[in-house]
Scaffold this motif. Structure first.
Motif, PDB file in Angstrom:
ATOM      1  N   LEU A  69       0.830  -1.203   0.000  1.00  0.00           N
ATOM      2  CA  LEU A  69       0.000   0.000   0.000  1.00  0.00           C
ATOM      3  C   LEU A  69       0.865   1.255   0.000  1.00  0.00           C
ATOM      4  CD1 LEU A  69      -2.934   0.921   0.020  1.00  0.00           C
ATOM      5  CD2 LEU A  69      -2.860   0.858   2.513  1.00  0.00           C
ATOM      6  N   GLU A  70       1.897   1.245   0.805  1.00  0.00           N
ATOM      7  CA  GLU A  70       2.835   2.380   0.817  1.00  0.00           C
ATOM      8  C   GLU A  70       3.518   2.524  -0.538  1.00  0.00           C
ATOM      9  OE1 GLU A  70       3.829   5.010   2.585  1.00  0.00           O
ATOM     10  OE2 GLU A  70       2.291   4.637   4.068  1.00  0.00           O
ATOM     11  N   ALA A  71       3.867   1.414  -1.163  1.00  0.00           N
ATOM     12  CA  ALA A  71       4.514   1.463  -2.482  1.00  0.00           C
ATOM     13  C   ALA A  71       3.561   2.045  -3.525  1.00  0.00           C
ATOM     14  CB  ALA A  71       4.984   0.076  -2.894  1.00  0.00           C
ATOM     15  N   LEU A  72       2.295   1.661  -3.473  1.00  0.00           N
ATOM     16  CA  LEU A  72       1.300   2.209  -4.408  1.00  0.00           C
ATOM     17  C   LEU A  72       1.149   3.721  -4.241  1.00  0.00           C
ATOM     18  CD1 LEU A  72      -1.562  -0.448  -4.264  1.00  0.00           C
ATOM     19  CD2 LEU A  72      -0.128   0.096  -6.237  1.00  0.00           C
ATOM     20  N   ALA A  73       1.344   4.194  -3.018  1.00  0.00           N
ATOM     21  CA  ALA A  73       1.185   5.625  -2.724  1.00  0.00           C
ATOM     22  C   ALA A  73       2.524   6.363  -2.749  1.00  0.00           C
ATOM     23  CB  ALA A  73       0.530   5.794  -1.359  1.00  0.00           C
ATOM     24  N   ASP A  74       3.538   5.749  -3.346  1.00  0.00           N
ATOM     25  CA  ASP A  74       4.874   6.358  -3.398  1.00  0.00           C
ATOM     26  C   ASP A  74       5.383   6.739  -2.015  1.00  0.00           C
ATOM     27  OD1 ASP A  74       5.038   6.108  -6.201  1.00  0.00           O
ATOM     28  OD2 ASP A  74       3.930   7.984  -6.484  1.00  0.00           O
ATOM     29  N   GLY A  75       5.085   5.906  -1.024  1.00  0.00           N
ATOM     30  CA  GLY A  75       5.596   6.121   0.325  1.00  0.00           C
ATOM     31  C   GLY A  75       4.891   7.190   1.125  1.00  0.00           C
ATOM     32  N   ARG A  76       3.738   7.643   0.664  1.00  0.00           N
ATOM     33  CA  ARG A  76       3.065   8.728   1.384  1.00  0.00           C
ATOM     34  C   ARG A  76       1.574   8.442   1.634  1.00  0.00           C
ATOM     35  NH1 ARG A  76       0.405  12.491  -1.137  1.00  0.00           N
ATOM     36  NH2 ARG A  76      -0.057  12.212  -3.314  1.00  0.00           N
ATOM     37  N   PHE A  77       1.216   7.182   1.854  1.00  0.00           N
ATOM     38  CA  PHE A  77      -0.189   6.834   2.072  1.00  0.00           C
ATOM     39  C   PHE A  77      -0.777   7.587   3.265  1.00  0.00           C
ATOM     40  CE2 PHE A  77      -3.787   4.398   3.624  1.00  0.00           C
ATOM     41  CZ  PHE A  77      -4.520   4.255   2.456  1.00  0.00           C
ATOM     42  N   THR A  78       0.000   7.755   4.304  1.00  0.00           N
ATOM     43  CA  THR A  78      -0.510   8.417   5.513  1.00  0.00           C
ATOM     44  C   THR A  78      -0.826   9.891   5.272  1.00  0.00           C
ATOM     45  OG1 THR A  78       1.743   8.848   6.255  1.00  0.00           O
ATOM     46  CG2 THR A  78       0.672   6.852   7.093  1.00  0.00           C
ATOM     47  N   GLU A  79      -0.314  10.460   4.200  1.00  0.00           N
ATOM     48  CA  GLU A  79      -0.565  11.868   3.899  1.00  0.00           C
ATOM     49  C   GLU A  79      -1.792  12.076   3.017  1.00  0.00           C
ATOM     50  OE1 GLU A  79       3.028  13.355   2.100  1.00  0.00           O
ATOM     51  OE2 GLU A  79       4.267  12.358   3.602  1.00  0.00           O
ATOM     52  N   LEU A  80      -2.353  10.998   2.487  1.00  0.00           N
ATOM     53  CA  LEU A  80      -3.489  11.110   1.571  1.00  0.00           C
ATOM     54  C   LEU A  80      -4.793  11.354   2.318  1.00  0.00           C
ATOM     55  CD1 LEU A  80      -2.754   8.110  -0.836  1.00  0.00           C
ATOM     56  CD2 LEU A  80      -2.108  10.503  -1.141  1.00  0.00           C
ATOM     57  N   SER A  81      -5.666  12.138   1.703  1.00  0.00           N
ATOM     58  CA  SER A  81      -7.017  12.300   2.243  1.00  0.00           C
ATOM     59  C   SER A  81      -7.804  11.038   1.897  1.00  0.00           C
ATOM     60  CB  SER A  81      -7.699  13.517   1.609  1.00  0.00           C
ATOM     61  OG  SER A  81      -7.976  13.252   0.235  1.00  0.00           O
ATOM     62  N   PRO A  82      -8.932  10.791   2.558  1.00  0.00           N
ATOM     63  CA  PRO A  82      -9.739   9.618   2.194  1.00  0.00           C
ATOM     64  C   PRO A  82     -10.128   9.604   0.709  1.00  0.00           C
ATOM     65  CG  PRO A  82     -10.466  10.454   4.303  1.00  0.00           C
ATOM     66  CD  PRO A  82      -9.454  11.445   3.767  1.00  0.00           C
ATOM     67  N   GLU A  83     -10.385  10.763   0.137  1.00  0.00           N
ATOM     68  CA  GLU A  83     -10.747  10.843  -1.280  1.00  0.00           C
ATOM     69  C   GLU A  83      -9.567  10.444  -2.167  1.00  0.00           C
ATOM     70  OE1 GLU A  83     -11.210  13.511   0.859  1.00  0.00           O
ATOM     71  OE2 GLU A  83     -13.324  13.051   1.218  1.00  0.00           O
ATOM     72  N   GLU A  84      -8.363  10.845  -1.779  1.00  0.00           N
ATOM     73  CA  GLU A  84      -7.168  10.492  -2.544  1.00  0.00           C
ATOM     74  C   GLU A  84      -6.797   9.021  -2.347  1.00  0.00           C
ATOM     75  OE1 GLU A  84      -4.641  14.664  -2.460  1.00  0.00           O
ATOM     76  OE2 GLU A  84      -4.704  13.421  -0.636  1.00  0.00           O
ATOM     77  N   ALA A  85      -7.100   8.475  -1.189  1.00  0.00           N
ATOM     78  CA  ALA A  85      -6.772   7.079  -0.886  1.00  0.00           C
ATOM     79  C   ALA A  85      -7.736   6.102  -1.541  1.00  0.00           C
ATOM     80  CB  ALA A  85      -6.750   6.863   0.625  1.00  0.00           C
ATOM     81  N   LEU A  86      -8.953   6.544  -1.838  1.00  0.00           N
ATOM     82  CA  LEU A  86      -9.978   5.649  -2.375  1.00  0.00           C
ATOM     83  C   LEU A  86      -9.535   4.881  -3.619  1.00  0.00           C
ATOM     84  CD1 LEU A  86     -12.814   4.488  -2.188  1.00  0.00           C
ATOM     85  CD2 LEU A  86     -13.630   6.467  -3.484  1.00  0.00           C
ATOM     86  N   PRO A  87      -8.942   5.511  -4.631  1.00  0.00           N
ATOM     87  CA  PRO A  87      -8.521   4.726  -5.801  1.00  0.00           C
ATOM     88  C   PRO A  87      -7.522   3.617  -5.455  1.00  0.00           C
ATOM     89  CG  PRO A  87      -8.438   7.076  -6.299  1.00  0.00           C
ATOM     90  CD  PRO A  87      -8.710   6.940  -4.833  1.00  0.00           C
ATOM     91  N   LEU A  88      -6.661   3.872  -4.481  1.00  0.00           N
ATOM     92  CA  LEU A  88      -5.709   2.836  -4.066  1.00  0.00           C
ATOM     93  C   LEU A  88      -6.434   1.696  -3.355  1.00  0.00           C
ATOM     94  CD1 LEU A  88      -2.756   5.043  -2.770  1.00  0.00           C
ATOM     95  CD2 LEU A  88      -3.061   4.007  -5.019  1.00  0.00           C
ATOM     96  N   LEU A  89      -7.420   2.051  -2.523  1.00  0.00           N
ATOM     97  CA  LEU A  89      -8.192   1.010  -1.828  1.00  0.00           C
ATOM     98  C   LEU A  89      -8.985   0.171  -2.818  1.00  0.00           C
ATOM     99  CD1 LEU A  89      -9.475   2.885   1.345  1.00  0.00           C
ATOM    100  CD2 LEU A  89      -7.394   1.540   1.043  1.00  0.00           C
ATOM    101  N   LEU A  90      -9.488   0.800  -3.866  1.00  0.00           N
ATOM    102  CA  LEU A  90     -10.214   0.051  -4.887  1.00  0.00           C
ATOM    103  C   LEU A  90      -9.288  -0.924  -5.610  1.00  0.00           C
ATOM    104  CD1 LEU A  90     -12.511   2.849  -6.344  1.00  0.00           C
ATOM    105  CD2 LEU A  90     -13.177   0.922  -4.887  1.00  0.00           C
ATOM    106  N   ARG A  91      -8.022  -0.577  -5.745  1.00  0.00           N
ATOM    107  CA  ARG A  91      -7.060  -1.470  -6.392  1.00  0.00           C
ATOM    108  C   ARG A  91      -6.762  -2.692  -5.539  1.00  0.00           C
ATOM    109  NH1 ARG A  91      -2.016   1.683  -8.819  1.00  0.00           N
ATOM    110  NH2 ARG A  91      -1.475  -0.457  -9.370  1.00  0.00           N
ATOM    111  N   ILE A  92      -6.854  -2.573  -4.229  1.00  0.00           N
ATOM    112  CA  ILE A  92      -6.508  -3.700  -3.345  1.00  0.00           C
ATOM    113  C   ILE A  92      -7.719  -4.349  -2.705  1.00  0.00           C
ATOM    114  CG2 ILE A  92      -4.243  -2.705  -2.838  1.00  0.00           C
ATOM    115  CD1 ILE A  92      -5.416  -2.019  -0.005  1.00  0.00           C
TER     116      ILE A  92
END
Length: 196
Positions: A69-92
Motif C-alpha cells: 500500500l505504501e509502495a502504491l502511494a509512493d511512500g506517502r499513504f498516511t498523507e493522503l485524504s480519504p478521497e485520494e486514498a480511495l482509488p488505491l483502496l479500490l485497487r486492493i
C-alpha cells in the motif's frame, strides 16, 4: 517502509510506528467518519494487529499488504485524504490483506462505544426495555412518513382455486441457470446429445 522479501521484510515492517500509522490511515480511508476520534481508529488498528498475531500467515499478509500500500502511494499513504486514498483502496479491495482488515475493523470499530456516541447509536436496547417506547422512530434525518388511510377500490382477497387434495408442487422442473437454454438444461449427461 519497503523491505526485502522474506521473513526479514515482516520483521522490519511489523510493529513499526510507520506500519501502525499506515494501518490507521487505511482504516480511516476505508471507514471515513468526520467526527470519529483518532483514538477509535487506533484501537481498531490494534485489534487488526492482534488478530494477525494469531496466524503467521496473516502476519505476513498484513506486513506485505501495508508495504504494498505504501509502495502504491509512493511512500506517502498516511498523507493522503480519504478521497485520494480511495482509488488505491479500490485497487486492493479483493486482496486477502484488505479483506482481513475490513472484516476485522467492521466489527471492532462499530463495537467501540466512543464510536457509538459519534454516530448516534444508543447501544443495546434489551436491558432498557427495547426501542418501542424509547424513540425507535426518532430518526430526525429522515422526512416524516406520509401516513394516510387507503381510500381506493376494495382490495381483492386472493383465494386458491386448487382442489382440496391438490398439491402446490411445481410440475415445470428445475429453474434454468442464466445463459443456458432449456434444451441444454434438460440433458441428463447419458449420451443423449441434442435431446431435451
Amino acid at each position: 517502509m519497503s523491505a526485502p522479501d522474506g521473513d526479514e521484510a515482516v520483521n522490519e515492517i511489523e510493529g513499526t510506528d510507520e506500519a501502525e500509522a499506515t494501518l490507521t490511515a487505511l482504516i480511516k480511508a476505508a471507514f471515513p467518519h468526520e467526527r470519529v476520534p483518532e483514538t477509535a481508529y487506533r484501537r481498531a488498528a490494534d485489534t487488526v494487529r492482534c488478530a494477525a498475531e494469531e496466524s503467521a500467515w496473516m502476519r505476513v499478509k498484513l506486513a506485505h499488504g501495508l508495504d504494498s500500500l505504501e509502495a502504491l502511494a509512493d511512500g506517502r499513504f498516511t498523507e493522503l485524504s480519504p478521497e485520494e486514498a480511495l482509488p488505491l483502496l479500490l485497487r486492493i479491495q479483493h486482496t486477502t490483506f484488505f479483506g482481513f482488515v475490513r472484516q476485522t475493523v467492521v466489527v471492532s470499530l462499530y463495537e467501540d462505544e466512543e464510536v457509538w456516541e459519534v454516530i448516534g447509536y444508543e447501544g443495546p436496547s434489551f436491558e432498557k426495555g427495547g426501542y418501542l417506547h424509547r424513540g425507535f422512530d426518532d430518526l430526525d434525518w429522515l422526512p416524516d412518513p406520509r401516513i394516510e388511510g387507503y381510500d381506493g377500490e376494495p382490495l381483492v382477497e386472493v383465494v386458491s382455486d386448487l382442489p382440496r387434495g391438490a398439491t402446490t408442487k411445481s410440475v415445470r422442473g428445475a429453474a434454468v441457470p442464466a445463459g443456458q437454454s432449456r434444451a441444454r438444461a434438460g440433458r441428463t449427461g447419458r449420451g443423449t446429445k441434442g435431446q431435451a
